[in-house]
Each structure stands twice: as C-alpha cells, then as structure tokens.
Scaffold this active site. Structure first.
Site, PDB file in Angstrom:
ATOM      1  N   SER A  49      24.509 -98.334  40.642  1.00  0.00           N
ATOM      2  CA  SER A  49      24.995 -97.321  39.695  1.00  0.00           C
ATOM      3  C   SER A  49      25.053 -97.927  38.302  1.00  0.00           C
ATOM      4  CB  SER A  49      26.404 -96.880  40.078  1.00  0.00           C
ATOM      5  OG  SER A  49      27.325 -97.916  39.790  1.00  0.00           O
ATOM      6  N   ASP A  50      24.943 -97.075  37.284  1.00  0.00           N
ATOM      7  CA  ASP A  50      25.331 -97.540  35.958  1.00  0.00           C
ATOM      8  C   ASP A  50      26.836 -97.824  36.038  1.00  0.00           C
ATOM      9  OD1 ASP A  50      25.530 -98.273  33.339  1.00  0.00           O
ATOM     10  OD2 ASP A  50      24.467 -96.536  32.541  1.00  0.00           O
ATOM     11  N   TRP A  51      27.307 -98.596  35.087  1.00  0.00           N
ATOM     12  CA  TRP A  51      28.693 -99.080  35.170  1.00  0.00           C
ATOM     13  C   TRP A  51      29.681 -97.908  35.067  1.00  0.00           C
ATOM     14  CZ3 TRP A  51      25.588-102.392  36.521  1.00  0.00           C
ATOM     15  CH2 TRP A  51      25.910-103.722  36.744  1.00  0.00           C
TER      16      TRP A  51
END
Ligand code: BGC
Length: 747
Positions: free
Chosen positions: A227-229
């Site tokens: 995932s993106d952060w």
C-alpha cells in the site's frame, strides 16, 4: 516458505507479517528466523531515514546522490539514462541497508498543475513505460527491489487520499494503466504500490479488479502489492482485493482486524498464506552489500545524465552555445540557490550540489570571459523592486545575460497541486525588463511542472528548460551554455499557451470528491493534435547545436497486426549530438475515435558530425491497437495506418501508409445490434451488404446515401419488422451463427 513451514506460524504471526513492523520496515519474527526488510523512498535518490521518520520529506535522511528526477529523465527520451540511474541507486540503496526502493512513479501527467508531475515521466504512457522499465531492470539487477507507483489514476494531489478518479475503461487501459502494464510485463518489479485514491468509487487498496484481476490475472504479476503509506482503510477488504503488505507499521490494529476477519470467515486463511508467501519472497530476495558506493563517481554521473535531460526550447541568432563572450551577466536567485528537486517523500539529502554560478565562472575563467552576478529576485522577499532594478541596470552593460528563473521550491511538492501555470509575476517582469535592455537574453528554467512562457517568450533569444536536474544540474547547465555538452532533451509533455487550452481545464482537480477524466484518451498531445489546437511547444520538441536530416523511411508489414520501420538519420552539422527518432501512428481505423497521432516507438541515437545511421524500430500490435470495451480486449482493426516520423508530435518529417488486416474480430452480433454493426462485421457484413444492396435498387449499397445513413443506426430487429419480410429472419439467424463461430475462432 513452504506450506509446511507456513503451518508452523500462528494466524497472528502470519497476519503480523502483512503489516509493516515499523515506518520503513516489514515485521520480523526472530523466533522462527524471519528477518525484516527495509523499504525507502525513491525514486531519484535514496531517502534513508535512521531516526525521525516521516513520509513528507520533513525530517533528516542520510546523504545520497540526488539524480535527475523523473521529469528530467522523461525529457531525456533515453532508456540508458533511466538504467544508469537505476544501477547507481541499487549500489547506494544496498550500502544504506535498503531492500526495496519506492519508485519509479509512472502516473500520467493529466494536467500541468499536478503537484507531483516532477516525480512522473510524461503525458505519454509508452515513454513512461519504457523509461520505467529500464530503471526497474537496472535497479533489480543490482539487487534492490522496485516499487512501481502509484497504482493507479493518482494524477493529482488535491484530495489525493479520498478523491474518486472516475475513468472509463478504455481510458484506463490505453492511458492510465498502460505504463504499469509495460513495466510489470517487461521488468517484473518486486512490488507494486497501490495509490491512495478511489477509482470509480472503489479505493485502489480495495480494488480487486485492479489489484487481482488485471494485475495478476491479465498481466501475470507474481510480486507483492504494497500500500501507499496509509492507503489501507479496511485491512480485510484490502487483503481480499489482493493487497499483500499494508504500510507503514507498526500495525497491531490492522493485524488484529485481519485475524478477526479470518476467524469470522470474511477472509480465507489461504489468502493470508498467499500474501505471506509474497512478503516472505521479498524478505528472501533481500541481500546486503556494505561496499561503499563511489559517491564522487555518482556525482559525475548525475551531472552527465542531467546534461542529456535539459531541453533547448528556443535559440535565435545562434545565441547558444555562448561563443567566448567578453562578459556574461548572470541573474536570478536560482543561479546561486539552484532548484534541483521537488518537495515531499522523494526529497533527497544530496551529497553535494553544483551551483550554476560557480560552474559558469569555472567555464568563463578558461575563456577569459568576465562574469557578473545580480540576484534580480528573491523568492522570499515581498518587494523585489531594488533587486530587479539593479539587475536591469547591469543588463545594459553585458554582452549576454543569462537569467535563472523558475518556480519557487514551496510551489512544487507532494501534497498539493499548483494553481497557476505562469512564473511568479516578479520574475516575468524581471525577464521582460532585462530583455528590453540586454544585447541578448538567455533564460534558464527550473520547474517541476511545465510553466507558461507567454508574455516574455518573444522578448528573449534563447530558452533552456532544465526542469529539475538533480544535484549535478548546475554543472550540466554550464556545460550546455558553453557548448561543452550538446542539448538533446525533448519535451515529454506539451507546453500549452494557456491553462484554458489544456484538456483537463474543466475537470481538474474535480469537485465534491470526484474527478471526472472527461478528456478520455485525449491526454496531452493526443488532445492538441486531435482538435488542432496550437501550443507553444509540442510534445517531443527540442533543439540541438547541430542539424539532422531524416530520410528514407521504409515501413514493412510483418503480419496482420504488426510492422517495422527503418529510417536514415544523418548529423549534417559540425558537432556530435544525439537525435531522438519519434515514430507516431495516425489512423481512423476501427469503431472508436482514435487520437490524431500516437507515439508508437522511439530511439535516441548518437551521431558524430557527418555520420549516418539507419534506425530500426519495431511496431508491435499494441502500436495499432485500441481497447475495445465491447470485446473487453485489445483490438487491431483492419484498415489504413499512417506511420509517421515526427520531429515532434506536430511536425511530421516522413510518412508512409500501410494497410493491416488486423485481428479480424468484431463485437458479438445480436438482433439488437444496429445495422451498421452488422455491416461492419467481417463474416455477416458482406452477405448482408449484398442483400440490402439488391433491396435498395439493385445497384449495391451506397454508404453515403441518406437511406443507408438512416438504416445503419436502427437495431436489426426493427429492420426485420419494418421491411415486412424482405429480409428473411431465418437467413439472418444463420448469419448470426456463422458470425459467432468466426468470433470464437478469432478470440
Ligand atoms: C507517497 C509515496 C511514498 C510514501 C512513503 C507517500 O505519501 O505517496 O510516494 O513512497 O509516502 O514515503
């Protein structure tokens, strides 16, 4: 880890492996020998934080080479540039203990205002895909995993965590997924990072169609999806969609949610196992190398590569390269405080930074040129009158003035979009007033997203667009100004006249939680060329200090849906240089509106003065295909295709038409399909055409007649009833059966 080994882990342990153990690391389980790996930004330098973690570029990170950001690499149009950066980054990443580097970013520049445009390559998916592929292959060959981001349709910063990008499937496939597809298939990146936004309402992190059906099912991806952060909203839903690793950690809450979901039967334990295997494959692949990278060599490399990325937009009266002028006045804050990268998570703590003024002075010293500096503007100052007036006074005295202008650092960062295309008014005024009194004026630009050149373009002799060139940019600019290097960059994005002319003017950045991609596939030059809208500088534009001749285009049809092109390029000038051969396809074939011109292949070649090379380019079926939403597949329709070698997206130098048989597929027919679709069908069309021709006067069907126009948009079922039996229903049904047999053979 085998299934047997997996069985030794508890559900809690397995779930914990699927969420970060720290801000930049995965979870370790030392008691069973599972180590953690480190992930770090990316993409144009290693941003390794040892303490004080953040993903906004705020805290300290270890020193690392700041290579040219993607906006510059895009303008190089050279796979070697991307590959050299990937290879050097691998060495620095390993030495800093980084196993996965978070890049490259391959989102498409939909609007020039996109806040992270500097982190992306181009408005064109082929150019983006090819460059990213070279980067990923080289990075991974060096032992470091890549993370291709941000998957997908994350083309703005406004509301980036919640906005729904509402995009039709053809547009997604042809424009916004295409570069990802290219990299996934060609370079097999270790990880793909899903984006924050929603796509047609569904968060990317929970989008099973995207993360599983398309990515794994169609493209055969076997790596890990991360995932993106902070992009994961509901851990069980994201796991079910195909998201393996949720970052950052620690994530006790997400782990527990996953455990509960398995126990409640909402998530299959086998899905957890599969994700664990993918994460552990990353851990297994990680290797360390403490060898200190040669940072001096990397700085030299950063400088060499930067020189290949800058784009010479304008050069009148042979102003550049500077020909031993007796005096040069250098103006502008960016000459002493260069802008060389953007803000946010990609911000690198550069090992050193070349200062343009100092590099110009070094060149000038060898030529006996006198250099004067005048600051001209101050990005922090409220009133720049005194600075501007001093620069204008000095401008009258010098033989040539070089103004370093651009967007202030605070205007270009992850987290927000830009709100204007123009340079700050103080700089525009400065350029105009300097140019009015100077013998010759050169403007060197530093900006992450394109800026408007209007209001001052015609006042100056030369414009060198550096975009953001990384830590060696200052030296590269000086090399280019003095002719030590020959410009060979080409625009990877159009420079429009006005913001109102851009295809996303009415839809960017959306409203009330939605951004409608109403321009469809007509992004960037596809739009300008299709509507015939003039632009200041087209995609692909870039000048050189030498001249080239392009001749003898030969296109060969290699199959029903494939061709190849060969073209001769000669350096007719007196300096060595690099030329970018750009091949475009123009066609009206098929049932959908095609962009007037689409980049199909490109190659950059080095030519000594007088040298000729034959450049050969493959035009595979994707070069001719469109995404057919009825058939849910890529289709090359039969028809005429014009293969064009362009100086840029607007100016065609050579062209040749070819006819392709195409794939011979058509949408499934039914009695509800209209007559036009029946007539266009390869199997059912010809006999129906003959029958209708004989019914409509016997002289064959006239496609241009009013009668034909009237019937083509009617559903076949209506024709059956309206023609009172003149077209026999059983006969039509027999055509339908034949057409379906044909479709299943071709699909
Ligand atoms: C960015 C990513 C980046 C991540 C980690 C996010 O805010 O969108 O590009 O890799 O942070 O810093």
């Amino acid at each position: 880890m085998s299934q047997a080994d997996l069985n030794t882990l508890s559900l809690e342990q397995k779930a914990s492996l699927l969420t970060g153990g720290g801000f930049w690391s995965t979870t370790a389980i030392p008691e069973v020998g599972i180590a953690a790996i480190v992930l770090a930004d990316g993409p144009h330098g290693v941003r390794r934080q040892k303490d004080g973690t953040d993903h906004l570029g705020l805290h300290h990170s270890e020193p690392a080479t700041c290579f040219p950001p993607a906006v510059a690499v895009g303008s190089s149009w050279n796979e070697d540039v991307a590959a050299k950066i990937g290879a050097a980054l691998a060495k620095e990443a390993l030495a800093l203990g980084v196993d996965v580097l978070l890049g490259p970013g391959v989102n498409i520049k939909r609007s020039p205002l996109g806040g992270r445009n500097f982190e992306y390559y181009s408005e064109d998916p082929l150019l983006s895909g090819v460059l990213a592929t070279a980067y990923v292959k080289a990075l991974q060959a060096g032992g470091v995993g890549a993370s291709v981001k941000h998957f997908a349709a994350n083309d703005q910063e406004t509301d980036r965590m919640v906005i729904s990008a509402d995009v039709d499937e053809r547009t997604l496939r042809e424009i916004h997924l295409s570069a990802f597809e290219h990299v996934v298939i060609e370079a097999r990146p270790a990880t793909i990072m899903c984006s924050y936004n929603r796509i047609n309402g569904t968060p990317a992190s929970e989008n099973r169609w995207l993360l599983t059906e398309v990515l794994r099912g169609e493209w055969g991806y076997t790596g890990a999806v991360i995932s993106d952060w902070g992009a994961v909203r509901t851990r069980p839903a994201s796991l079910n969609a195909g998201l393996d690793l949720s970052m950052p950690g620690p994530g006790q809450y997400a782990t527990q949610a996953l455990v509960d979901a398995v126990l409640a039967g909402h998530v299959q334990e086998s899905a957890v196992d599969q994700a664990v295997e993918r994460v552990l494959a990353l851990v297994d692949a990680a290797g360390h190398d403490d060898a200190a990278p040669d940072l001096d060599a990397h700085h030299v490399l950063a400088r060499e590569l930067a020189a290949e990325c800058a784009v010479l937009l304008k050069n009148e009266r042979g102003t550049l390269p500077l020909d031993r002028p007796s005096s040069v006045l250098v103006v502008g804050e960016f000459a002493t405080t260069p802008r060389y990268q953007g803000g946010g998570s990609s911000h690198v703590n550069a090992t050193r930074v070349d200062v343009p003024l100092e590099c110009i002075e070094a060149h000038a010293a060898t030529l006996g040129t006198h250099v004067i500096y005048s600051r001209g503007f101050d990005t922090q100052a409220e009133d720049g009158t005194a600075l501007r007036e001093a620069a204008v006074r000095a401008a009258g005295e010098a033989q040539v003035v070089v103004v370093f202008a651009g967007n202030p650092e605070t205007e270009e960062s992850e987290g927000y979009d830009r709100d204007r295309l123009e340079l700050p008014p103080s700089q525009v005024r400065l350029i105009k007033e300097v140019a009015a009194v100077a013998a010759r004026t050169v403007v060197v630009l530093a900006n992450g997203g394109v800026v408007s050149l209007e209001d001052w373009h015609d006042d100056v002799e030369a414009i060198l667009e550096g975009f953001l060139l990384g830590q060696g940019g200052g030296a590269a600019i000086a090399d280019l100004l003095f002719g030590q290097a020959n410009p060979s960059g080409r625009l990877a994005e159009t420079i429009p006249y006005r913001l109102q002319d851009t295809p996303t003017w009415l839809s960017f950045p959306g409203e009330q939680g939605h951004v409608r991609y109403s321009e469809g596939v007509m992004v960037g030059y596809r739009y300008y060329e299709t509507v015939g809208a003039p632009v200041r500088y087209p995609f692909g534009h870039g000048l050189s200090y030498t001249d080239y001749d392009v001749s003898d285009l030969r296109v060969r049809v290699d199959g029903p849906s494939e061709a190849s092109a060969a073209v001769m390029v000669t350096n007719t000038g007196a300096r060595a240089g690099k030329y970018v051969v750009q091949v475009y396809i123009s066609t009206k074939a098929g049932p959908v509106r095609r962009p007037h011109r689409t980049l199909a292949a490109f190659a950059k070649v080095h030519l000594e003065p007088g040298e000729t090379k034959i450049v050969r380019l493959q035009l595979d079926r994707r070069a001719f295909a469109y995404w057919d939403v009825l058939l849910a597949r890529w289709v090359v329709p039969d028809g005429t295709y014009v293969v064009q070698v362009g100086e840029n997206a607007t100016t065609v130098l050579r062209e040749q038409s070819i006819d392709l048989d195409g794939d011979g597929v058509a949408p499934p027919l039914s009695l509800q399909a209209n007559v036009g679709e029946w007539l266009a069908h390869p199997a059912a069309g010809p006999p129906l055409r003959a029958r209708m021709g004989s019914l409509m006067g016997g002289g064959g069907l006239d496609d241009d007649s009013d009668e034909t126009h009237m019937v083509t948009s009617m559903p076949m079922i209506q024709i059956l009833s309206l023609t009172g039996g003149a077209i026999d229903g059983d006969w039509l049904l027999s055509l339908l059966t034949t057409s379906h047999e044909e479709e299943s053979t071709n699909l």
